[in-house]
Design a protein around this motif. Structure first.
Motif, PDB file in Angstrom:
ATOM      1  N   ALA A   8    -116.110  43.142  -5.722  1.00  0.00           N
ATOM      2  CA  ALA A   8    -116.620  44.665  -4.319  1.00  0.00           C
ATOM      3  C   ALA A   8    -117.787  45.395  -5.495  1.00  0.00           C
ATOM      4  N   GLN A   9    -118.298  46.337  -4.719  1.00  0.00           N
ATOM      5  CA  GLN A   9    -118.870  47.698  -6.042  1.00  0.00           C
ATOM      6  C   GLN A   9    -118.972  48.939  -4.652  1.00  0.00           C
ATOM      7  N   LEU A  10    -119.225  49.849  -5.777  1.00  0.00           N
ATOM      8  CA  LEU A  10    -119.335  50.862  -5.612  1.00  0.00           C
ATOM      9  C   LEU A  10    -119.765  51.873  -6.452  1.00  0.00           C
ATOM     10  N   ASP A  11    -120.958  52.616  -5.517  1.00  0.00           N
ATOM     11  CA  ASP A  11    -121.721  53.553  -6.256  1.00  0.00           C
ATOM     12  C   ASP A  11    -121.658  54.908  -6.452  1.00  0.00           C
ATOM     13  N   VAL A  12    -121.895  55.260  -8.107  1.00  0.00           N
ATOM     14  CA  VAL A  12    -121.258  55.721  -8.999  1.00  0.00           C
ATOM     15  C   VAL A  12    -122.037  57.021  -8.865  1.00  0.00           C
ATOM     16  N   GLY A  13    -121.872  58.075  -8.361  1.00  0.00           N
ATOM     17  CA  GLY A  13    -122.920  59.124  -7.975  1.00  0.00           C
ATOM     18  C   GLY A  13    -123.108  59.535  -9.229  1.00  0.00           C
ATOM     19  N   ASP A  14    -124.055  60.700  -9.308  1.00  0.00           N
ATOM     20  CA  ASP A  14    -124.878  61.466  -9.953  1.00  0.00           C
ATOM     21  C   ASP A  14    -124.154  62.197 -11.382  1.00  0.00           C
ATOM     22  N   LYS A  15    -123.410  63.138 -10.544  1.00  0.00           N
ATOM     23  CA  LYS A  15    -122.486  64.025 -11.285  1.00  0.00           C
ATOM     24  C   LYS A  15    -121.073  63.313 -11.334  1.00  0.00           C
ATOM     25  N   THR A  16    -120.714  62.011 -11.448  1.00  0.00           N
ATOM     26  CA  THR A  16    -119.503  61.613 -11.944  1.00  0.00           C
ATOM     27  C   THR A  16    -119.713  60.381 -12.860  1.00  0.00           C
ATOM     28  N   CYS A  21    -114.419  56.193  -9.676  1.00  0.00           N
ATOM     29  CA  CYS A  21    -114.207  55.495  -8.407  1.00  0.00           C
ATOM     30  C   CYS A  21    -113.252  54.477  -8.620  1.00  0.00           C
ATOM     31  N   PHE A  22    -112.837  54.468  -9.666  1.00  0.00           N
ATOM     32  CA  PHE A  22    -111.965  52.848 -10.635  1.00  0.00           C
ATOM     33  C   PHE A  22    -110.914  52.923  -8.960  1.00  0.00           C
ATOM     34  N   GLN A  23    -110.155  53.490  -9.156  1.00  0.00           N
ATOM     35  CA  GLN A  23    -108.660  53.767  -7.935  1.00  0.00           C
ATOM     36  C   GLN A  23    -109.000  53.455  -6.641  1.00  0.00           C
ATOM     37  N   PRO A  24    -110.389  54.297  -6.227  1.00  0.00           N
ATOM     38  CA  PRO A  24    -111.194  53.421  -4.280  1.00  0.00           C
ATOM     39  C   PRO A  24    -111.677  52.801  -4.638  1.00  0.00           C
ATOM     40  N   LEU A  25    -112.287  52.173  -5.560  1.00  0.00           N
ATOM     41  CA  LEU A  25    -112.706  50.379  -5.462  1.00  0.00           C
ATOM     42  C   LEU A  25    -111.611  49.488  -5.428  1.00  0.00           C
ATOM     43  N   LEU A  26    -110.517  49.773  -6.093  1.00  0.00           N
ATOM     44  CA  LEU A  26    -109.191  49.150  -5.697  1.00  0.00           C
ATOM     45  C   LEU A  26    -108.888  49.233  -4.582  1.00  0.00           C
ATOM     46  N   ASP A  27    -109.158  50.443  -3.513  1.00  0.00           N
ATOM     47  CA  ASP A  27    -108.236  50.605  -2.666  1.00  0.00           C
ATOM     48  C   ASP A  27    -108.459  49.560  -1.743  1.00  0.00           C
ATOM     49  N   THR A  28    -110.564  49.557  -1.654  1.00  0.00           N
ATOM     50  CA  THR A  28    -111.416  49.457  -0.644  1.00  0.00           C
ATOM     51  C   THR A  28    -110.515  46.970  -1.018  1.00  0.00           C
ATOM     52  N   LEU A  29    -109.773  46.530  -2.170  1.00  0.00           N
ATOM     53  CA  LEU A  29    -109.278  45.490  -1.839  1.00  0.00           C
ATOM     54  C   LEU A  29    -108.105  45.556  -0.553  1.00  0.00           C
ATOM     55  N   ASP A  34    -100.284  38.844  -6.474  1.00  0.00           N
ATOM     56  CA  ASP A  34    -100.908  37.438  -7.504  1.00  0.00           C
ATOM     57  C   ASP A  34    -102.142  38.051  -8.268  1.00  0.00           C
ATOM     58  N   THR A  35    -103.222  39.020  -8.370  1.00  0.00           N
ATOM     59  CA  THR A  35    -104.473  39.035  -8.191  1.00  0.00           C
ATOM     60  C   THR A  35    -104.467  39.426  -9.953  1.00  0.00           C
ATOM     61  N   VAL A  36    -105.259  39.020 -10.808  1.00  0.00           N
ATOM     62  CA  VAL A  36    -105.547  39.993 -12.013  1.00  0.00           C
ATOM     63  C   VAL A  36    -106.744  40.335 -11.973  1.00  0.00           C
ATOM     64  N   VAL A  37    -106.688  41.523 -12.338  1.00  0.00           N
ATOM     65  CA  VAL A  37    -108.638  42.710 -11.822  1.00  0.00           C
ATOM     66  C   VAL A  37    -108.142  43.490 -12.749  1.00  0.00           C
ATOM     67  N   THR A  38    -109.432  43.393 -14.125  1.00  0.00           N
ATOM     68  CA  THR A  38    -109.465  43.465 -15.595  1.00  0.00           C
ATOM     69  C   THR A  38    -110.326  45.173 -14.853  1.00  0.00           C
ATOM     70  N   SER A  39    -110.668  45.812 -16.302  1.00  0.00           N
ATOM     71  CA  SER A  39    -111.459  47.097 -16.100  1.00  0.00           C
ATOM     72  C   SER A  39    -111.778  47.128 -17.311  1.00  0.00           C
ATOM     73  N   ASP A  40    -112.811  47.490 -17.783  1.00  0.00           N
ATOM     74  CA  ASP A  40    -113.829  48.001 -19.207  1.00  0.00           C
ATOM     75  C   ASP A  40    -112.776  49.659 -20.440  1.00  0.00           C
ATOM     76  N   ALA A  41    -112.849  49.530 -21.209  1.00  0.00           N
ATOM     77  CA  ALA A  41    -112.333  50.873 -22.278  1.00  0.00           C
ATOM     78  C   ALA A  41    -112.527  52.015 -21.651  1.00  0.00           C
ATOM     79  N   MET A  42    -113.687  51.860 -20.859  1.00  0.00           N
ATOM     80  CA  MET A  42    -113.020  53.810 -20.068  1.00  0.00           C
ATOM     81  C   MET A  42    -112.396  54.184 -19.216  1.00  0.00           C
TER      82      MET A  42
END
Length: 168
Positions: A8-16, A21-29, A34-42
């Motif tokens: 999945a991918q999600l647009d990141v707005g100009d003022k954010t 966007c991370f949690q709303p993106l996860l909510d779309t899945l 039994d799935t490994v989801v990784t994210s970066d240091a942010m």
């Protein structure tokens, strides 16, 4: 076995930024059991309180040190990396966790290719669905070229992946 897919991918707005966007993106899945989801240091910042995302299910914390040799200077730099997982020690051994962490860099490599090959960061497409559409096409092109390379090595037929995608 890791599938290393962009699900999945999600647009990141100009003022954010990515944090909001991370949690709303996860909510779309649909189901991440039994799935490994990784994210970066942010997403490891203490201020990251988006929907109480402060690792409530953490079972293990991992710290590893990366050594990087700068070929031109011969200098070695060391970077400490921290990771948190909801996987317990039974199903996630140190070797498996290390593999998962290395696998995360597949997505970072995809971003690197999108920027260096397609100059994505310099793109002036900023309105409507254009940025998301182009990101999707870039991901598709990179995937097709990687498939083409793998098939070429085995079957010497570089047209086959495009035919599989209906792009002949």
């Amino acid at each position: 076995m890791f599938s290393r897919l962009v699900l999945a991918q999600l647009d990141v707005g100009d003022k954010t930024n990515e944090i909001t966007c991370f949690q709303p993106l996860l909510d779309t899945l649909a189901d991440l059991a039994d799935t490994v989801v990784t994210s970066d240091a942010m997403h490891t910042q203490r201020e990251c309180t988006v929907n109480n995302l402060l690792f409530p299910g953490a079972r293990q914390a991992v710290q590893l040190k990366r050594r990087r040799l700068q070929r031109k200077s011969g200098k070695v730099s060391i970077k400490t990396v921290n990771a948190v997982t909801s996987l317990s020690a039974g199903p996630a051994t140190p070797a498996q966790l290390a593999n998962m962490i290395r696998s995360h860099w597949q997505i970072e490599a995809l971003h690197h290719v999108r920027d260096t090959t397609f100059a994505e960061d310099a793109s002036q497409l900023r309105t409507g669905n254009a940025p998301r559409t182009m990101a999707t096409w870039r991901n598709l092109a990179i995937g097709a070229l990687r498939i083409a390379g793998a098939l070429r090595a085995n079957s010497r037929d570089p047209k086959r992946p495009l035919a599989l995608l209906g792009l002949t």
